[in-house]
Design a protein around this motif. Structure first.
Motif, PDB file in Angstrom:
ATOM      1  N   ARG A 191       4.792   0.494   3.211  1.00 21.79           N
ATOM      2  CA  ARG A 191       5.660  -0.489   3.860  1.00 21.79           C
ATOM      3  C   ARG A 191       6.532   0.182   4.916  1.00 21.79           C
ATOM      4  O   ARG A 191       6.766  -0.377   5.996  1.00 21.79           O
ATOM      5  N   GLU A 192       6.992   1.370   4.597  1.00 20.45           N
ATOM      6  CA  GLU A 192       7.790   2.115   5.574  1.00 20.45           C
ATOM      7  C   GLU A 192       6.993   2.369   6.849  1.00 20.45           C
ATOM      8  O   GLU A 192       7.549   2.400   7.950  1.00 20.45           O
ATOM      9  N   ILE A 193       5.692   2.587   6.680  1.00 20.40           N
ATOM     10  CA  ILE A 193       4.861   2.945   7.832  1.00 20.40           C
ATOM     11  C   ILE A 193       4.513   1.731   8.680  1.00 20.40           C
ATOM     12  O   ILE A 193       4.623   1.753   9.905  1.00 20.40           O
ATOM     13  N   VAL A 194       4.109   0.665   8.005  1.00 15.24           N
ATOM     14  CA  VAL A 194       3.669  -0.510   8.768  1.00 15.24           C
ATOM     15  C   VAL A 194       4.849  -1.401   9.147  1.00 15.24           C
ATOM     16  O   VAL A 194       4.685  -2.301   9.973  1.00 15.24           O
ATOM     17  N   GLY A 195       6.019  -1.156   8.552  1.00 12.23           N
ATOM     18  CA  GLY A 195       7.161  -2.005   8.853  1.00 12.23           C
ATOM     19  C   GLY A 195       6.941  -3.417   8.348  1.00 12.23           C
ATOM     20  O   GLY A 195       6.233  -3.637   7.380  1.00 12.23           O
ATOM     21  N   ASP A 196       7.539  -4.376   9.029  1.00 12.75           N
ATOM     22  CA  ASP A 196       7.418  -5.763   8.571  1.00 12.75           C
ATOM     23  C   ASP A 196       6.324  -6.504   9.335  1.00 12.75           C
ATOM     24  O   ASP A 196       6.269  -7.723   9.313  1.00 12.75           O
ATOM     25  N   ARG A 197       5.477  -5.740   9.984  1.00 14.39           N
ATOM     26  CA  ARG A 197       4.435  -6.390  10.777  1.00 14.39           C
ATOM     27  C   ARG A 197       3.235  -6.803   9.919  1.00 14.39           C
ATOM     28  O   ARG A 197       2.379  -7.562  10.351  1.00 14.39           O
ATOM     29  N   ALA A 198       3.177  -6.274   8.721  1.00 18.08           N
ATOM     30  CA  ALA A 198       2.059  -6.624   7.837  1.00 18.08           C
ATOM     31  C   ALA A 198       2.562  -7.477   6.688  1.00 18.08           C
ATOM     32  O   ALA A 198       3.624  -7.205   6.124  1.00 18.08           O
ATOM     33  N   ASP A 199       1.821  -8.497   6.327  1.00 14.61           N
ATOM     34  CA  ASP A 199       2.219  -9.321   5.180  1.00 14.61           C
ATOM     35  C   ASP A 199       1.807  -8.617   3.884  1.00 14.61           C
ATOM     36  O   ASP A 199       1.221  -7.540   3.901  1.00 14.61           O
ATOM     37  N   GLU A 200       2.112  -9.266   2.767  1.00  9.61           N
ATOM     38  CA  GLU A 200       1.865  -8.636   1.469  1.00  9.61           C
ATOM     39  C   GLU A 200       0.387  -8.315   1.264  1.00  9.61           C
ATOM     40  O   GLU A 200       0.043  -7.252   0.749  1.00  9.61           O
ATOM     41  N   ALA A 201      -0.476  -9.249   1.640  1.00 10.91           N
ATOM     42  CA  ALA A 201      -1.912  -9.035   1.429  1.00 10.91           C
ATOM     43  C   ALA A 201      -2.401  -7.836   2.234  1.00 10.91           C
ATOM     44  O   ALA A 201      -3.137  -6.988   1.718  1.00 10.91           O
ATOM     45  N   ALA A 202      -1.979  -7.763   3.475  1.00 10.31           N
ATOM     46  CA  ALA A 202      -2.405  -6.642   4.315  1.00 10.31           C
ATOM     47  C   ALA A 202      -1.869  -5.326   3.760  1.00 10.31           C
ATOM     48  O   ALA A 202      -2.570  -4.311   3.746  1.00 10.31           O
ATOM     49  N   LEU A 203      -0.630  -5.362   3.304  1.00 13.89           N
ATOM     50  CA  LEU A 203      -0.034  -4.159   2.731  1.00 13.89           C
ATOM     51  C   LEU A 203      -0.816  -3.691   1.511  1.00 13.89           C
ATOM     52  O   LEU A 203      -1.130  -2.505   1.356  1.00 13.89           O
ATOM     53  N   ARG A 204      -1.127  -4.646   0.650  1.00 12.75           N
ATOM     54  CA  ARG A 204      -1.885  -4.317  -0.558  1.00 12.75           C
ATOM     55  C   ARG A 204      -3.225  -3.687  -0.193  1.00 12.75           C
ATOM     56  O   ARG A 204      -3.629  -2.677  -0.762  1.00 12.75           O
ATOM     57  N   ARG A 205      -3.879  -4.276   0.774  1.00 10.07           N
ATOM     58  CA  ARG A 205      -5.185  -3.744   1.172  1.00 10.07           C
ATOM     59  C   ARG A 205      -5.060  -2.339   1.737  1.00 10.07           C
ATOM     60  O   ARG A 205      -5.930  -1.498   1.537  1.00 10.07           O
ATOM     61  N   CYS A 206      -3.987  -2.085   2.436  1.00 14.88           N
ATOM     62  CA  CYS A 206      -3.776  -0.731   2.962  1.00 14.88           C
ATOM     63  C   CYS A 206      -3.626   0.273   1.826  1.00 14.88           C
ATOM     64  O   CYS A 206      -4.174   1.384   1.875  1.00 14.88           O
ATOM     65  N   VAL A 207      -2.893  -0.121   0.793  1.00 12.81           N
ATOM     66  CA  VAL A 207      -2.730   0.764  -0.365  1.00 12.81           C
ATOM     67  C   VAL A 207      -4.075   1.019  -1.025  1.00 12.81           C
ATOM     68  O   VAL A 207      -4.409   2.156  -1.376  1.00 12.81           O
ATOM     69  N   TYR A 208      -4.857  -0.033  -1.163  1.00  9.67           N
ATOM     70  CA  TYR A 208      -6.177   0.127  -1.785  1.00  9.67           C
ATOM     71  C   TYR A 208      -7.073   1.019  -0.929  1.00  9.67           C
ATOM     72  O   TYR A 208      -7.841   1.826  -1.461  1.00  9.67           O
ATOM     73  N   SER A 209      -6.982   0.851   0.373  1.00  7.26           N
ATOM     74  CA  SER A 209      -7.797   1.697   1.251  1.00  7.26           C
ATOM     75  C   SER A 209      -7.440   3.158   1.064  1.00  7.26           C
ATOM     76  O   SER A 209      -8.307   4.034   0.999  1.00  7.26           O
ATOM     77  N   LEU A 210      -6.162   3.419   0.964  1.00 14.95           N
ATOM     78  CA  LEU A 210      -5.716   4.792   0.776  1.00 14.95           C
ATOM     79  C   LEU A 210      -6.174   5.344  -0.565  1.00 14.95           C
ATOM     80  O   LEU A 210      -6.789   6.415  -0.653  1.00 14.95           O
ATOM     81  N   LEU A 211      -5.890   4.587  -1.614  1.00 12.66           N
ATOM     82  CA  LEU A 211      -6.224   5.036  -2.963  1.00 12.66           C
ATOM     83  C   LEU A 211      -7.732   5.146  -3.142  1.00 12.66           C
ATOM     84  O   LEU A 211      -8.225   6.082  -3.792  1.00 12.66           O
ATOM     85  N   GLY A 212      -8.457   4.198  -2.568  1.00 13.76           N
ATOM     86  CA  GLY A 212      -9.916   4.227  -2.667  1.00 13.76           C
ATOM     87  C   GLY A 212     -10.501   5.494  -2.096  1.00 13.76           C
ATOM     88  O   GLY A 212     -11.395   6.103  -2.689  1.00 13.76           O
ATOM     89  N   GLN A 213      -9.992   5.922  -0.962  1.00  7.59           N
ATOM     90  CA  GLN A 213     -10.480   7.163  -0.366  1.00  7.59           C
ATOM     91  C   GLN A 213     -10.204   8.349  -1.282  1.00  7.59           C
ATOM     92  O   GLN A 213     -11.061   9.214  -1.482  1.00  7.59           O
ATOM     93  N   CYS A 214      -8.999   8.396  -1.840  1.00  3.35           N
ATOM     94  CA  CYS A 214      -8.633   9.542  -2.685  1.00  3.35           C
ATOM     95  C   CYS A 214      -9.528   9.636  -3.913  1.00  3.35           C
ATOM     96  O   CYS A 214     -10.091  10.698  -4.205  1.00  3.35           O
ATOM     97  N   VAL A 215      -9.661   8.539  -4.639  1.00  2.00           N
ATOM     98  CA  VAL A 215     -10.407   8.609  -5.891  1.00  2.00           C
ATOM     99  C   VAL A 215     -11.902   8.735  -5.647  1.00  2.00           C
ATOM    100  O   VAL A 215     -12.639   9.196  -6.518  1.00  2.00           O
ATOM    101  N   PHE A 216     -12.346   8.344  -4.453  1.00  2.00           N
ATOM    102  CA  PHE A 216     -13.776   8.464  -4.162  1.00  2.00           C
ATOM    103  C   PHE A 216     -14.250   9.909  -4.307  1.00  2.00           C
ATOM    104  O   PHE A 216     -15.293  10.175  -4.900  1.00  2.00           O
ATOM    105  N   TYR A 217     -13.461  10.813  -3.773  1.00  2.00           N
ATOM    106  CA  TYR A 217     -13.868  12.217  -3.828  1.00  2.00           C
ATOM    107  C   TYR A 217     -13.973  12.702  -5.268  1.00  2.00           C
ATOM    108  O   TYR A 217     -14.810  13.538  -5.600  1.00  2.00           O
TER     109      TYR A 217
END
Lengths: 230, 230
Positions: free
Chosen positions: B145-171
């Motif tokens: 949230r700090e990075i994207v600011g208030d330009r992203a809604d909750e759904a977009a924010l959630r997806r960003c977190v999943y994208s990040l976490l997904g990459q990490c656990v993939f390895y």
DNA sequence: TTTACTTTCAAACAAGTGTTTGATATGTTG
DNA sequence: CAACATATCAAACACTTGTTTGAAAGTAAA
């Protein structure tokens, strides 16, 4: 495969074979290879416990038979024929892939099985790897290469593919956990397409950054326009 | 955790307890909860088969005991105290997290266990979820949230977190498969740090795109500077 | 119908699972 | 030492696993 060997499907034997394979896909994709028991599969297929070993030799044989990547291959072939820029083709791939992975109504549980296999290999890994995973990685590598051009080296390209794939399979693998967080979570087509669009756009931006990073790996653009050291 | 209950660790009983927990972490993280057997754990711990049930009540109890998220919590706490822009804090988190997930020498197999849990829940999911996953998702949500600011809604924010976490656990999850593709693949610190840097930069660029997309969700920038419809 | 072959079935098998038991050892306290 | 609670151990338990068996049912051709 449903169309290929249809002529013999009238035979009672072929019918039970088909029922077993179908039940196996259902339970393997739901509970994994270890988690799904032969008895449960046979119960769902309305067949005797011995049927699995009679028709497929073993549980492993049934797993090998249950894997069918025609849908995944068709997806890649279809994608290759689309006349569009690589970014759009990537989006199309992610969309189709996510529909396969997440749509509960979708018949292609093989992709869910493959996602499981990626996370937890079984004895059938060899076939899966040669027939599905390696071609998929190869397909994605070529697609990503089109996007990043020659600005990224092999390692960066590989990481971009992993980043893309990791995002996609995360939604499948973490579904039970995410559902605990949001009990009313369900993936309808609209939600899947929104997710796919997010992943595609997120990843393309990431890939551009990765390509850019080859030129200067210590700088990246922040949202506020600043350039910081990373 | 090693220091907290050190006073009682002299007792012979506490020593076998510690050996059992250690062996359990080793085998649970390697083969999963189902895959690791009580007998194997006891053999590795040089203890009797009955020891697990005597000390922990059941295999489930041992799993609950084996989970210890102090390292993960410490990582988050450390990260929160760093005085840097959110992008750099994100990079730091990814780096530390990947070191936990991938470094074979690292003692924190709990994170590998958690990555497994994310993919394939066990009866101990409740504790894991409340103590680790939910806080982790919360921590990441605030950071993103700090990075994207208030330009992203909750759904977009959630997806960003999943994208990040997904990459990490993939390895972590796909390690055995990737190792088949590259037999000499191994993650030393340099490789892990390079991977972490890729994920951080890839993701930050993706997040900026996701934030930008809230303003106009149909446009994205391609590498060649064109703006295409997606 | 008889023959030969295929498919199904209930039952059992051998191996592995987590768990329990009762005796034996161990260490601590009176 | 004696008494006691604790901890370990080999053995067995109850159960599930994938697999096999041998008889019964079905099927098709001679």
């Amino acid at each position: 495969m449903t169309g290929a060997q249809a002529p013999q499907l009238n035979s009672a034997s072929e019918q039970t074979r088909a029922r077993l394979v179908d039940a196996a896909r259902e339970l393997f994709s739901a509970h994994g290879f270890q988690g799904a028991t032969v008895r449960e599969i046979c119960r769902l297929a309305d067949a005797n416990v011995a049927a699995v070993n009679y028709h497929f030799g073993s549980k492993d044989g049934l797993l090998a038979e249950a894997f069918n990547f025609s849908a995944l291959k068709a997806l890649q072939k279809k994608n290759a024929t689309v006349d569009a820029c690589p970014e759009i083709r990537l989006h199309l791939f992610v969309r189709d892939f996510m529909l396969m992975l997440l749509d509960e109504k979708n018949a292609s549980r093989q992709c869910r099985m493959m996602a499981r296999e990626l996370a937890d290999p079984t004895p059938a890994l060899d076939k899966i790897f040669v027939e599905a995973i390696a071609p998929l990685l190869d397909f994605l590598s070529r697609l990503v290469r089109e996007i990043v051009g020659d600005r990224a080296d092999e390692a960066a390209l590989r990481r971009c593919v992993y980043s893309l794939l990791g995002q996609c399979v995360f939604y499948r693998n973490s579904h039970p956990v995410l559902q605990r967080l949001y009990p009313d979570l369900h993936y309808d087509v609209a939600e899947i397409e929104a997710t796919a669009r997010h992943i595609a756009r997120f990843s393309i931006a990431g890939m551009m950054q990765a390509a850019r990073g080859e030129l200067d790996s210590r700088l990246f653009e922040t949202g506020s326009g600043y350039t910081r050291e990373l």
